[in-house]
Design a protein around this motif. Structure first.
Motif, PDB file in Angstrom:
ATOM      1  N   ALA A  31       1.217 -12.138  12.220  1.00  0.00           N
ATOM      2  CA  ALA A  31       1.128 -10.734  11.795  1.00  0.00           C
ATOM      3  C   ALA A  31      -0.301 -10.454  11.348  1.00  0.00           C
ATOM      4  N   PRO A  32      -0.748  -9.205  11.447  1.00  0.00           N
ATOM      5  CA  PRO A  32      -2.061  -8.869  10.891  1.00  0.00           C
ATOM      6  C   PRO A  32      -2.071  -9.146   9.383  1.00  0.00           C
ATOM      7  N   VAL A  33      -3.195  -9.670   8.894  1.00  0.00           N
ATOM      8  CA  VAL A  33      -3.309 -10.048   7.478  1.00  0.00           C
ATOM      9  C   VAL A  33      -4.600  -9.464   6.916  1.00  0.00           C
ATOM     10  N   PHE A  34      -4.506  -8.851   5.748  1.00  0.00           N
ATOM     11  CA  PHE A  34      -5.685  -8.365   5.035  1.00  0.00           C
ATOM     12  C   PHE A  34      -6.224  -9.494   4.160  1.00  0.00           C
ATOM     13  N   PRO A  35      -7.529  -9.491   3.857  1.00  0.00           N
ATOM     14  CA  PRO A  35      -8.093 -10.572   3.046  1.00  0.00           C
ATOM     15  C   PRO A  35      -7.515 -10.640   1.626  1.00  0.00           C
ATOM     16  N   GLN A  36      -7.009  -9.508   1.126  1.00  0.00           N
ATOM     17  CA  GLN A  36      -6.394  -9.461  -0.206  1.00  0.00           C
ATOM     18  C   GLN A  36      -5.150  -8.591  -0.117  1.00  0.00           C
ATOM     19  N   SER A  37      -4.229  -8.755  -1.056  1.00  0.00           N
ATOM     20  CA  SER A  37      -3.023  -7.920  -1.058  1.00  0.00           C
ATOM     21  C   SER A  37      -3.266  -6.569  -1.724  1.00  0.00           C
ATOM     22  N   LYS A  38      -4.336  -6.496  -2.541  1.00  0.00           N
ATOM     23  CA  LYS A  38      -4.693  -5.251  -3.232  1.00  0.00           C
ATOM     24  C   LYS A  38      -6.210  -5.155  -3.279  1.00  0.00           C
ATOM     25  N   PHE A  39      -6.730  -3.936  -3.223  1.00  0.00           N
ATOM     26  CA  PHE A  39      -8.135  -3.747  -3.538  1.00  0.00           C
ATOM     27  C   PHE A  39      -8.361  -2.356  -4.097  1.00  0.00           C
ATOM     28  N   ARG A  40      -9.501  -2.221  -4.775  1.00  0.00           N
ATOM     29  CA  ARG A  40      -9.861  -0.970  -5.447  1.00  0.00           C
ATOM     30  C   ARG A  40     -11.044  -0.336  -4.747  1.00  0.00           C
ATOM     31  N   ILE A  41     -11.048   0.987  -4.766  1.00  0.00           N
ATOM     32  CA  ILE A  41     -12.196   1.738  -4.279  1.00  0.00           C
ATOM     33  C   ILE A  41     -12.448   2.837  -5.303  1.00  0.00           C
ATOM     34  N   GLU A  42     -13.718   3.042  -5.657  1.00  0.00           N
ATOM     35  CA  GLU A  42     -14.073   4.076  -6.635  1.00  0.00           C
ATOM     36  C   GLU A  42     -14.710   5.242  -5.902  1.00  0.00           C
ATOM     37  N   HIS A 109      -5.162   7.069  -7.510  1.00  0.00           N
ATOM     38  CA  HIS A 109      -4.282   7.316  -6.364  1.00  0.00           C
ATOM     39  C   HIS A 109      -3.915   5.942  -5.797  1.00  0.00           C
ATOM     40  N   ASN A 110      -2.618   5.690  -5.633  1.00  0.00           N
ATOM     41  CA  ASN A 110      -2.162   4.422  -5.076  1.00  0.00           C
ATOM     42  C   ASN A 110      -1.713   4.656  -3.639  1.00  0.00           C
ATOM     43  N   LEU A 111      -2.361   3.960  -2.710  1.00  0.00           N
ATOM     44  CA  LEU A 111      -2.111   4.145  -1.287  1.00  0.00           C
ATOM     45  C   LEU A 111      -1.652   2.829  -0.672  1.00  0.00           C
ATOM     46  N   THR A 112      -0.944   2.928   0.446  1.00  0.00           N
ATOM     47  CA  THR A 112      -0.546   1.749   1.209  1.00  0.00           C
ATOM     48  C   THR A 112      -1.090   1.876   2.619  1.00  0.00           C
ATOM     49  N   LEU A 113      -1.853   0.871   3.039  1.00  0.00           N
ATOM     50  CA  LEU A 113      -2.414   0.811   4.385  1.00  0.00           C
ATOM     51  C   LEU A 113      -1.674  -0.276   5.152  1.00  0.00           C
ATOM     52  N   THR A 114      -1.213   0.055   6.356  1.00  0.00           N
ATOM     53  CA  THR A 114      -0.482  -0.889   7.193  1.00  0.00           C
ATOM     54  C   THR A 114      -1.261  -1.154   8.469  1.00  0.00           C
ATOM     55  N   ALA A 115      -1.388  -2.426   8.833  1.00  0.00           N
ATOM     56  CA  ALA A 115      -2.000  -2.832  10.101  1.00  0.00           C
ATOM     57  C   ALA A 115      -0.868  -3.300  11.012  1.00  0.00           C
ATOM     58  N   LYS A 116      -0.846  -2.796  12.273  1.00  0.00           N
ATOM     59  CA  LYS A 116       0.222  -3.148  13.213  1.00  0.00           C
ATOM     60  C   LYS A 116      -0.354  -3.785  14.458  1.00  0.00           C
ATOM     61  N   ASP A 117       0.391  -4.765  15.004  1.00  0.00           N
ATOM     62  CA  ASP A 117      -0.021  -5.347  16.276  1.00  0.00           C
ATOM     63  C   ASP A 117       0.808  -4.738  17.399  1.00  0.00           C
ATOM     64  N   GLY A 118       0.556  -5.167  18.622  1.00  0.00           N
ATOM     65  CA  GLY A 118       1.231  -4.575  19.779  1.00  0.00           C
ATOM     66  C   GLY A 118       2.331  -5.437  20.350  1.00  0.00           C
ATOM     67  N   SER A 124       3.462  -6.544  11.304  1.00  0.00           N
ATOM     68  CA  SER A 124       2.540  -5.731  10.506  1.00  0.00           C
ATOM     69  C   SER A 124       2.202  -6.432   9.196  1.00  0.00           C
ATOM     70  N   GLY A 125       1.115  -5.980   8.604  1.00  0.00           N
ATOM     71  CA  GLY A 125       0.698  -6.446   7.293  1.00  0.00           C
ATOM     72  C   GLY A 125       0.259  -5.241   6.484  1.00  0.00           C
ATOM     73  N   THR A 126       0.422  -5.295   5.178  1.00  0.00           N
ATOM     74  CA  THR A 126       0.052  -4.156   4.336  1.00  0.00           C
ATOM     75  C   THR A 126      -0.895  -4.582   3.222  1.00  0.00           C
ATOM     76  N   VAL A 127      -1.612  -3.598   2.713  1.00  0.00           N
ATOM     77  CA  VAL A 127      -2.478  -3.792   1.567  1.00  0.00           C
ATOM     78  C   VAL A 127      -2.327  -2.563   0.670  1.00  0.00           C
ATOM     79  N   GLN A 128      -2.328  -2.798  -0.632  1.00  0.00           N
ATOM     80  CA  GLN A 128      -2.276  -1.709  -1.606  1.00  0.00           C
ATOM     81  C   GLN A 128      -3.706  -1.327  -1.959  1.00  0.00           C
ATOM     82  N   ILE A 129      -3.993  -0.032  -1.907  1.00  0.00           N
ATOM     83  CA  ILE A 129      -5.326   0.465  -2.229  1.00  0.00           C
ATOM     84  C   ILE A 129      -5.221   1.327  -3.481  1.00  0.00           C
ATOM     85  N   MET A 130      -5.974   0.954  -4.519  1.00  0.00           N
ATOM     86  CA  MET A 130      -6.023   1.774  -5.722  1.00  0.00           C
ATOM     87  C   MET A 130      -7.346   2.535  -5.700  1.00  0.00           C
TER      88      MET A 130
END
Length: 177
Positions: A31-42, A109-118, A124-130
């Motif tokens: 499955a697609p994998v993000f480098p971290q399960s959560k990350f922050r953006i300012e 704002h708490n967002l969820t980003l999903t990466a999908k393969d074909g 799929s893999g997800t990451v939480q974005i704060m």
């Protein structure tokens, strides 16, 4: 990416040498994998709609149609997602600001980003974005009443405290001083 192994096969009766090529076909086992399960953006609350913020990319060890194919952002009113093509490196998810931010109304704002393969079935893999909304000095100090009246004797000593006022400011940190 193509994975082929050239081999020479020896057969007896009659003794013959045959060139053979074995093709290894990828199965969708990653499955697609993000480098971290959560990350922050300012993001400053003064950011204007249309501004773009590059996000972390996911990795997928599969190849071809089983590899990473797309990103999806959980729907919300402030942000949408764009995918930026990168030469030879697939695509990068980019957060697109759709609506002005107001730290005093919503500081995060708490967002969820999903990466999908074909693959079939897709993985799929997800990451939480704060998203942390950084304050700008967009609020003036406010007094508790519009007018203050004070009576004072003309012989009041110099340095006497006449009135103590308090103002509040919805801004944060140095902007609230």
């Amino acid at each position: 990416l193509d994975c082929r192994l050239p081999l020479d096969v020896v057969l007896e009766n009659p003794l013959s040498l045959y060139p053979v090529e074995v093709e290894i076909i990828d199965v969708n086992d990653n499955a697609p994998v993000f480098p971290q399960s959560k990350f922050r953006i300012e993001i400053w609350e003064s950011a204007t709609p249309g501004m773009r913020f590059p996000l972390e990319t996911a990795q997928d060890e599969d190849i071809g149609s089983n590899s990473l194919q797309s990103y999806q952002l959980q729907p919300n009113e402030y942000f949408s997602l764009d995918e930026q093509k990168r030469r030879g490196k697939g695509m990068r998810p980019v957060l697109l600001l759709e609506k002005s931010l107001d730290r005093e109304m919503m500081p995060t704002h708490n967002l969820t980003l999903t990466a999908k393969d074909g693959g079939l079935p897709p993985r799929s893999g997800t990451v939480q974005i704060m998203v942390i909304v950084k304050d700008t000095n967009d609020n003036a100090p406010v007094f508790s009443q519009p007018v203050y009246r004070v009576s004072l004797l003309e012989n009041t000593p110099k340095g006497t405290l006449i009135i103590k006022l308090n103002a509040t400011d919805l801004d944060d940190g140095i902007n609230a001083e």
